[in-house]
Design an enzyme around this catalytic site. Structure first.
Site, PDB file in Angstrom:
ATOM      1  N   ASP A 114       0.887  -1.246   0.072  1.00 53.96           N
ATOM      2  CA  ASP A 114      -0.148   0.032   0.223  1.00 53.96           C
ATOM      3  C   ASP A 114       0.823   1.541   0.015  1.00 53.96           C
ATOM      4  O   ASP A 114       2.058   1.051   0.332  1.00 53.96           O
ATOM      5  CB  ASP A 114      -0.847  -0.068   1.290  1.00 53.96           C
ATOM      6  CG  ASP A 114      -1.628  -1.134   1.467  1.00 53.96           C
ATOM      7  OD1 ASP A 114      -2.112  -1.699   0.327  1.00 53.96           O
ATOM      8  OD2 ASP A 114      -1.935  -1.455   2.645  1.00 53.96           O
TER       9      ASP A 114
HETATM   10  N1  URA Z   1      -1.212  -5.875   3.757  1.00 55.93           N
HETATM   11  C1  URA Z   1      -1.636  -4.600   3.927  1.00 55.93           C
HETATM   12  O1  URA Z   1      -2.641  -4.582   4.269  1.00 55.93           O
HETATM   13  N2  URA Z   1      -1.097  -3.969   3.111  1.00 55.93           N
HETATM   14  C2  URA Z   1       0.236  -3.819   2.597  1.00 55.93           C
HETATM   15  O2  URA Z   1       0.608  -3.237   1.954  1.00 55.93           O
HETATM   16  C3  URA Z   1       0.672  -5.307   2.356  1.00 55.93           C
HETATM   17  C4  URA Z   1       0.045  -6.416   3.321  1.00 55.93           C
END
Ligand code: URA
Length: 246
Positions: A114
């Site tokens: 993310d």
């Molecule tokens: N899980 C998440 O919620 N975000 C990420 O970036 C990776 C795994």
């Protein structure tokens, strides 16, 4: 891993590496800007063996050739950059040299982090390798350090390990995941799959909220301490073996 073409025409190789359109790179060759093993190459259609040592042997306008294919990198993804071209904001691809953004085959992220997740992100132009790493069938663990808004209540590890935890809006339970706690609001979670916003949604399922998320490990490959946020490194065969043991 996909097979590397053993030889390519020089103009095709340079165009695919993003040095310019075929006509432009032919001109560069005719201008004597491409040197192999200390000698100018005159012939843009000369076939060149594409091997990892090529940057040590070939220069373009006095600079070592860019790394050829297949290229796999580890990036220490900083906060605030996105992996998906569909999201707003600066892209991880902008952290690499301009030329790398027009390479063929293109670099893709191996899964995604993310925008507000930092840490170890792999990128590759090798589609077969990408699928091997992300396929849950290959059991490549990914480890995340998590900071939570509220103290854990104690049932989280069992819920994550159960293999029955369902995420909102999904109809298939999560694979078992492990949780190691360091304090009431800090922990490490290790996943064998990579669903959308998985870690954040797992903690939402146990009535908590993730306020900090950082991935430090894929397989046995650890994000190096000396790789600063935004910096990247080409993976060695040893690094690759640490991700996907034979
Ligand atoms: N899980 C998440 O919620 N975000 C990420 O970036 C990776 C795994």
């Amino acid at each position: 891993m996909s097979t590397t073409p053993t030889a390519l025409r020089l103009d095709r190789l340079l165009a695919n590496l993003g040095y310019g359109a075929r006509k432009q790179v032919q001109q560069m060759v005719h201008d004597g800007l491409v040197v192999l093993d200390g000698e100018r190459i005159e012939d843009a259609d000369r076939r060149i063996s594409v091997a990892p040592d090529l940057p040590a042997r070939m220069t373009v306008d006095g600079e070592p050739l860019d790394p050829p294919f297949p290229l796999t990198l580890m990036l220490n993804k900083p906060l605030g950059v996105t992996c998906s071209r569909k999201e707003a904001g600066p892209l991880v691809f902008g952290l690499f040299p301009q030329r790398w953004q027009v390479r063929e085959p293109a670099l893709s992220t191996v899964g995604r982090l993310d925008k507000e997740t930092s840490g170890l992100l792999l990128l590759t132009d090798d589609g077969a390798l990408l699928h091997k790493i992300i396929s849950p069938k290959n059991h490549v663990p990914k480890r995340y350090h998590v900071t939570l808004k509220w103290p854990m209540h104690g049932g989280e590890a069992a819920a994550f390990a159960s293999g029955t935890l369902m995420l909102d809006g999904e109809d298939k339970p999560l694979l078992p995941a492990t949780l190691e706690t360091f304090s009431p609001t800090t922990a490490c979670v290790t996943l064998m799959e990579g669903r959308y916003h998985q870690v954040r949604r797992m903690f939402a399922a146990v009535r908590n909220r993730v306020v900090g998320l950082h991935r430090d490990r894929i397989g046995r490959l650890q994000l190096p301490d000396d790789l600063a946020p935004g910096a990247y490194r080409i993976l060695t065969p040893e690094n690759l073996a640490a991700i996907l043991p034979a």
